[in-house]
Design an enzyme around this catalytic site. Structure first.
Site, mmCIF file in Angstrom:
data_model
loop_
_atom_site.group_PDB
_atom_site.id
_atom_site.type_symbol
_atom_site.label_atom_id
_atom_site.label_comp_id
_atom_site.label_asym_id
_atom_site.label_seq_id
_atom_site.Cartn_x
_atom_site.Cartn_y
_atom_site.Cartn_z
ATOM 1 N N HIS A 199 0.790 -1.214 -0.060
ATOM 2 C CA HIS A 199 -0.066 0.053 -0.068
ATOM 3 C C HIS A 199 0.968 1.157 -0.090
ATOM 4 O O HIS A 199 2.135 1.171 0.473
ATOM 5 C CB HIS A 199 -0.882 0.163 1.140
ATOM 6 C CG HIS A 199 -2.048 -1.037 1.172
ATOM 7 N ND1 HIS A 199 -2.913 -1.130 2.004
ATOM 8 C CD2 HIS A 199 -2.247 -1.835 0.291
ATOM 9 C CE1 HIS A 199 -3.763 -2.195 1.779
ATOM 10 N NE2 HIS A 199 -3.410 -2.745 0.587
ATOM 11 N N GLU A 210 0.837 3.968 1.763
ATOM 12 C CA GLU A 210 1.133 4.235 3.305
ATOM 13 C C GLU A 210 2.499 3.483 3.561
ATOM 14 O O GLU A 210 3.605 3.867 4.267
ATOM 15 C CB GLU A 210 0.182 4.013 4.379
ATOM 16 C CG GLU A 210 -1.101 4.819 3.981
ATOM 17 C CD GLU A 210 -2.158 4.067 3.329
ATOM 18 O OE1 GLU A 210 -3.246 4.096 3.517
ATOM 19 O OE2 GLU A 210 -1.749 3.202 2.184
ATOM 20 N N CYS A 227 -5.890 1.214 5.587
ATOM 21 C CA CYS A 227 -6.532 -0.105 6.182
ATOM 22 C C CYS A 227 -6.052 -0.394 7.562
ATOM 23 O O CYS A 227 -5.068 0.355 8.089
ATOM 24 C CB CYS A 227 -6.223 -1.159 5.028
ATOM 25 S SG CYS A 227 -4.380 -1.641 5.338
ATOM 26 N N CYS A 234 -2.102 -0.981 7.715
ATOM 27 C CA CYS A 234 -1.122 0.413 7.399
ATOM 28 C C CYS A 234 -1.477 1.211 8.649
ATOM 29 O O CYS A 234 -0.409 1.802 8.965
ATOM 30 C CB CYS A 234 -1.845 1.170 5.932
ATOM 31 S SG CYS A 234 -1.166 0.383 4.636
#
Length: 124
Positions: free
Chosen positions: A55, A57, A83, A86
């Site tokens: 992801h 992040e 999410c 993260c």
């Protein structure tokens, strides 16, 4: 800027960009994609995201960790709400504020950030 950065992603289902800002300077950036050295194809032949895609992040946080800088008290700007996985990285990295544009249908990540005392804001 995070929206512009998202366009670097090779993912077809969703392109997400992230910037970490500290003391009014961008100290890291990231977008969703495969790990370094892997092919730049995020989805399998059925259009399902491959399990090893990172992801935005996570990419930004690991990039700042490699740089020798730190993200204590920084702000994370991201195009989609984080999410839960993260969110855990955000908490551990010392980021104190998260600003996101698009909400995700599952709110576990945002809920965890708020529980940890991190300021969370949605912007248009």
């Amino acid at each position: 800027m995070a929206g512009v950065w998202a366009r670097n992603s090779y993912c077809k289902r969703r392109q997400v960009g992230a910037l970490i800002v500290k003391d009014r300077m961008i100290i890291s950036d990231g977008y969703n994609g495969t790990p370094s050295g892997f092919e730049n194809i995020c989805e399998d032949e059925n259009g399902v995201t491959k399990p090893y895609v990172l992801h935005a992040e996570a990419n930004a946080i690991t990039k700042v960790a490699k740089s020798g800088n730190n993200s204590n008290d920084a702000t994370l700007y991201v195009t989609a709400s984080p999410c839960v996985e993260c969110a855990k990285l955000i908490i551990q990295s010392g980021i104190k504020r998260v600003v996101y544009r698009d909400p995700y249908r599952i709110t576990d990540g945002i809920d965890l950030l708020r529980r940890a005392g991190i300021v969370v804001e949605q912007v248009d």
